[in-house]
Design a protein around this motif. Structure first.
Motif, PDB file in Angstrom:
ATOM      1  N   GLY A 150       0.770  -1.236   0.000  1.00 30.40           N
ATOM      2  CA  GLY A 150       0.000   0.000   0.000  1.00 30.40           C
ATOM      3  C   GLY A 150       0.799   1.282   0.000  1.00 30.40           C
ATOM      4  O   GLY A 150       0.227   2.370  -0.009  1.00 30.40           O
ATOM      5  N   SER A 151       2.138   1.194   0.005  1.00 23.74           N
ATOM      6  CA  SER A 151       2.929   2.422  -0.044  1.00 23.74           C
ATOM      7  C   SER A 151       2.925   2.958  -1.469  1.00 23.74           C
ATOM      8  O   SER A 151       2.732   2.213  -2.433  1.00 23.74           O
ATOM      9  CB  SER A 151       4.357   2.146   0.418  1.00 23.74           C
ATOM     10  OG  SER A 151       4.983   1.218  -0.453  1.00 23.74           O
ATOM     11  N   ARG A 152       3.155   4.251  -1.598  1.00 25.12           N
ATOM     12  CA  ARG A 152       3.170   4.848  -2.929  1.00 25.12           C
ATOM     13  C   ARG A 152       4.284   5.886  -3.006  1.00 25.12           C
ATOM     14  O   ARG A 152       4.694   6.460  -1.994  1.00 25.12           O
ATOM     15  CB  ARG A 152       1.826   5.493  -3.264  1.00 25.12           C
ATOM     16  CG  ARG A 152       1.372   6.540  -2.268  1.00 25.12           C
ATOM     17  CD  ARG A 152      -0.036   7.039  -2.541  1.00 25.12           C
ATOM     18  NE  ARG A 152      -0.474   7.991  -1.531  1.00 25.12           N
ATOM     19  CZ  ARG A 152      -0.193   9.285  -1.568  1.00 25.12           C
ATOM     20  NH1 ARG A 152       0.524   9.788  -2.554  1.00 25.12           N
ATOM     21  NH2 ARG A 152      -0.632  10.098  -0.615  1.00 25.12           N
ATOM     22  N   GLU A 153       4.763   6.119  -4.206  1.00 26.45           N
ATOM     23  CA  GLU A 153       5.820   7.106  -4.419  1.00 26.45           C
ATOM     24  C   GLU A 153       5.219   8.504  -4.457  1.00 26.45           C
ATOM     25  O   GLU A 153       4.221   8.753  -5.128  1.00 26.45           O
ATOM     26  CB  GLU A 153       6.545   6.801  -5.728  1.00 26.45           C
ATOM     27  CG  GLU A 153       7.312   5.478  -5.684  1.00 26.45           C
ATOM     28  CD  GLU A 153       7.741   4.990  -7.058  1.00 26.45           C
ATOM     29  OE1 GLU A 153       7.394   5.656  -8.058  1.00 26.45           O
ATOM     30  OE2 GLU A 153       8.401   3.950  -7.125  1.00 26.45           O
ATOM     31  N   THR A 154       5.839   9.418  -3.700  1.00 24.11           N
ATOM     32  CA  THR A 154       5.323  10.781  -3.620  1.00 24.11           C
ATOM     33  C   THR A 154       6.292  11.808  -4.201  1.00 24.11           C
ATOM     34  O   THR A 154       5.966  12.991  -4.251  1.00 24.11           O
ATOM     35  CB  THR A 154       5.035  11.155  -2.155  1.00 24.11           C
ATOM     36  OG1 THR A 154       6.240  11.008  -1.387  1.00 24.11           O
ATOM     37  CG2 THR A 154       3.956  10.251  -1.574  1.00 24.11           C
ATOM     38  N   GLY A 155       7.469  11.376  -4.606  1.00 29.61           N
ATOM     39  CA  GLY A 155       8.436  12.319  -5.152  1.00 29.61           C
ATOM     40  C   GLY A 155       9.767  11.658  -5.410  1.00 29.61           C
ATOM     41  O   GLY A 155       9.906  10.429  -5.323  1.00 29.61           O
ATOM     42  N   GLU A 156      10.759  12.463  -5.739  1.00 23.31           N
ATOM     43  CA  GLU A 156      12.109  11.980  -6.003  1.00 23.31           C
ATOM     44  C   GLU A 156      13.107  12.857  -5.253  1.00 23.31           C
ATOM     45  O   GLU A 156      12.832  14.024  -4.972  1.00 23.31           O
ATOM     46  CB  GLU A 156      12.416  12.017  -7.502  1.00 23.31           C
ATOM     47  CG  GLU A 156      11.498  11.147  -8.342  1.00 23.31           C
ATOM     48  CD  GLU A 156      11.744  11.316  -9.831  1.00 23.31           C
ATOM     49  OE1 GLU A 156      12.652  12.112 -10.196  1.00 23.31           O
ATOM     50  OE2 GLU A 156      11.038  10.672 -10.626  1.00 23.31           O
ATOM     51  N   GLU A 157      14.255  12.273  -4.920  1.00 22.22           N
ATOM     52  CA  GLU A 157      15.320  13.015  -4.245  1.00 22.22           C
ATOM     53  C   GLU A 157      16.663  12.539  -4.788  1.00 22.22           C
ATOM     54  O   GLU A 157      16.886  11.339  -4.924  1.00 22.22           O
ATOM     55  CB  GLU A 157      15.248  12.790  -2.730  1.00 22.22           C
ATOM     56  CG  GLU A 157      16.211  13.639  -1.932  1.00 22.22           C
ATOM     57  CD  GLU A 157      15.995  13.504  -0.418  1.00 22.22           C
ATOM     58  OE1 GLU A 157      16.989  13.552   0.324  1.00 22.22           O
ATOM     59  OE2 GLU A 157      14.823  13.346   0.007  1.00 22.22           O
ATOM     60  N   THR A 158      17.523  13.485  -5.112  1.00 22.29           N
ATOM     61  CA  THR A 158      18.868  13.137  -5.557  1.00 22.29           C
ATOM     62  C   THR A 158      19.746  12.877  -4.342  1.00 22.29           C
ATOM     63  O   THR A 158      19.779  13.691  -3.402  1.00 22.29           O
ATOM     64  CB  THR A 158      19.471  14.262  -6.414  1.00 22.29           C
ATOM     65  OG1 THR A 158      18.658  14.447  -7.578  1.00 22.29           O
ATOM     66  CG2 THR A 158      20.887  13.915  -6.858  1.00 22.29           C
ATOM     67  N   VAL A 159      20.432  11.735  -4.335  1.00 24.11           N
ATOM     68  CA  VAL A 159      21.236  11.337  -3.183  1.00 24.11           C
ATOM     69  C   VAL A 159      22.654  10.991  -3.636  1.00 24.11           C
ATOM     70  O   VAL A 159      22.896  10.668  -4.801  1.00 24.11           O
ATOM     71  CB  VAL A 159      20.611  10.132  -2.452  1.00 24.11           C
ATOM     72  CG1 VAL A 159      19.228  10.494  -1.922  1.00 24.11           C
ATOM     73  CG2 VAL A 159      20.523   8.912  -3.368  1.00 24.11           C
ATOM     74  N   HIS A 160      23.576  11.051  -2.678  1.00 26.14           N
ATOM     75  CA  HIS A 160      24.970  10.717  -2.946  1.00 26.14           C
ATOM     76  C   HIS A 160      25.203   9.253  -2.570  1.00 26.14           C
ATOM     77  O   HIS A 160      24.752   8.797  -1.513  1.00 26.14           O
ATOM     78  CB  HIS A 160      25.893  11.620  -2.128  1.00 26.14           C
ATOM     79  CG  HIS A 160      27.331  11.542  -2.540  1.00 26.14           C
ATOM     80  ND1 HIS A 160      27.762  11.778  -3.829  1.00 26.14           N
ATOM     81  CD2 HIS A 160      28.449  11.241  -1.821  1.00 26.14           C
ATOM     82  CE1 HIS A 160      29.076  11.641  -3.892  1.00 26.14           C
ATOM     83  NE2 HIS A 160      29.516  11.311  -2.689  1.00 26.14           N
ATOM     84  N   VAL A 161      25.905   8.514  -3.430  1.00 16.47           N
ATOM     85  CA  VAL A 161      26.157   7.090  -3.193  1.00 16.47           C
ATOM     86  C   VAL A 161      27.624   6.771  -3.490  1.00 16.47           C
ATOM     87  O   VAL A 161      28.336   7.540  -4.133  1.00 16.47           O
ATOM     88  CB  VAL A 161      25.246   6.196  -4.075  1.00 16.47           C
ATOM     89  CG1 VAL A 161      23.780   6.432  -3.766  1.00 16.47           C
ATOM     90  CG2 VAL A 161      25.525   6.427  -5.568  1.00 16.47           C
ATOM     91  N   GLY A 162      28.043   5.606  -3.032  1.00 15.46           N
ATOM     92  CA  GLY A 162      29.385   5.126  -3.307  1.00 15.46           C
ATOM     93  C   GLY A 162      29.621   3.814  -2.601  1.00 15.46           C
ATOM     94  O   GLY A 162      28.750   3.315  -1.873  1.00 15.46           O
ATOM     95  N   ARG A 163      30.787   3.219  -2.814  1.00 15.72           N
ATOM     96  CA  ARG A 163      31.125   1.999  -2.091  1.00 15.72           C
ATOM     97  C   ARG A 163      31.328   2.325  -0.614  1.00 15.72           C
ATOM     98  O   ARG A 163      31.718   3.443  -0.267  1.00 15.72           O
ATOM     99  CB  ARG A 163      32.389   1.370  -2.676  1.00 15.72           C
ATOM    100  CG  ARG A 163      32.218   0.950  -4.128  1.00 15.72           C
ATOM    101  CD  ARG A 163      33.187  -0.153  -4.507  1.00 15.72           C
ATOM    102  NE  ARG A 163      34.572   0.212  -4.297  1.00 15.72           N
ATOM    103  CZ  ARG A 163      35.387   0.692  -5.239  1.00 15.72           C
ATOM    104  NH1 ARG A 163      34.920   0.900  -6.461  1.00 15.72           N
ATOM    105  NH2 ARG A 163      36.634   0.969  -4.963  1.00 15.72           N
ATOM    106  N   LEU A 164      31.084   1.372   0.236  1.00 17.43           N
ATOM    107  CA  LEU A 164      31.187   1.628   1.668  1.00 17.43           C
ATOM    108  C   LEU A 164      32.585   2.117   2.027  1.00 17.43           C
ATOM    109  O   LEU A 164      32.747   3.019   2.861  1.00 17.43           O
ATOM    110  CB  LEU A 164      30.824   0.363   2.448  1.00 17.43           C
ATOM    111  CG  LEU A 164      30.487   0.570   3.932  1.00 17.43           C
ATOM    112  CD1 LEU A 164      29.497  -0.472   4.403  1.00 17.43           C
ATOM    113  CD2 LEU A 164      31.722   0.532   4.808  1.00 17.43           C
ATOM    114  N   SER A 165      33.592   1.563   1.387  1.00 15.78           N
ATOM    115  CA  SER A 165      34.977   1.958   1.676  1.00 15.78           C
ATOM    116  C   SER A 165      35.290   3.378   1.207  1.00 15.78           C
ATOM    117  O   SER A 165      36.318   3.946   1.598  1.00 15.78           O
ATOM    118  CB  SER A 165      35.951   0.967   1.035  1.00 15.78           C
ATOM    119  OG  SER A 165      35.765   0.911  -0.368  1.00 15.78           O
TER     120      SER A 165
END
Length: 248
Positions: free
Chosen positions: A128-143
């Protein structure tokens, strides 16, 4: 209903849990059975959201250091408020992926808990969850974010990333040799578009030297049948060390 009442009563019984409730955040007590007997000095909480799992880990392993990773702004703010006075809890407002950069996340309406880098597929239909928007996020390898010498064994790595498990595991590849226990939510059906399913996660972790210890908290849908569960793995290296210690 009885299960929810039991969870609330246990949360009210602990001062640490009550501090979470004052912030509107309940610990994920459903994971206690799987994790309470582990010897852990470092917790890596990937997909930390508002701190529900870290709150449980803080109580199960009071001497451990927790490194949490949550890329979305709002839940990261709530996490910081919850653990503002905990010197052994550290938050990185980033996601874990196979390469360093920025990406888009689909933000869900349920306190961001169902938000994912992947587009929802059967998630909305079943939960029952729904998408309400988008957000730009920073990602990378854990190290890219955490020096490997920060990890003191034994180490527990928790992954709850809404269908992005395989990419996160690959993004942890430098860290996995230091991990003793891995606790990951896996799906049997495609809740998110093109996500890796449980059998693919099992195969990949086997390639990294992890064996399945147990399956917990399985959810079954009336129409779909088994949908997801939490899987506890232990590294073969850690299992061999435990056996060797028992034989002494």
């Amino acid at each position: 209903m009885l299960k929810k009442m039991g969870k609330l009563l246990e949360a009210l019984s602990s001062p640490s849990y009550r501090s979470g409730l004052r912030h509107g955040i309940a610990p994920t007590i459903e994971h206690k059975l799987a994790l309470q007997r582990l010897n852990v000095r470092t917790v890596l909480d990937i997909g930390a959201n508002r701190g529900q799992f870290s709150l449980l880990a803080r109580c199960l392993y009071p001497a451990a250091t927790i490194y949490a990773f949550e890329p979305l702004q709002r839940p990261a703010e709530q996490f910081r408020a919850l653990f503002a006075n905990n010197a052994n809890v550290h938050l990185f407002q980033v996601g874990i992926d196979e390469a360093l950069g920025d990406t888009k996340m689909f933000v869900a309406n349920d306190h961001h808990a169902s938000s994912s880098i992947l587009k929802a597929h059967k998630q909305s239909q079943i939960f029952g969850s729904r998408e309400t928007g988008e957000e730009t996020v920073h990602v990378g390898r854990l190290s890219d974010f955490l020096p490997l010498d920060s990890i003191r064994p034994p180490c527990l790595l928790k992954i709850d990333v809404q269908g992005y498990e395989l990419q996160v595991i690959n993004g942890c590849r430098e860290v996995l040799p230091l991990v003793d226990y891995l606790y990951v939510e896996c799906c049997y059906v495609e809740l998110y578009a093109r996500q890796a399913l449980a059998h693919e996660i099992l195969r990949r972790l086997g390639e990294f030297g992890f064996a399945l210890r147990g399956t917990f908290n399985q959810y079954c849908d009336p129409e779909e049948g088994p949908v997801l569960a939490d899987f506890l793995f232990q590294s073969l290296k850690s299992m061999a060390a435990v056996r060797a210690a028992q034989l002494k």
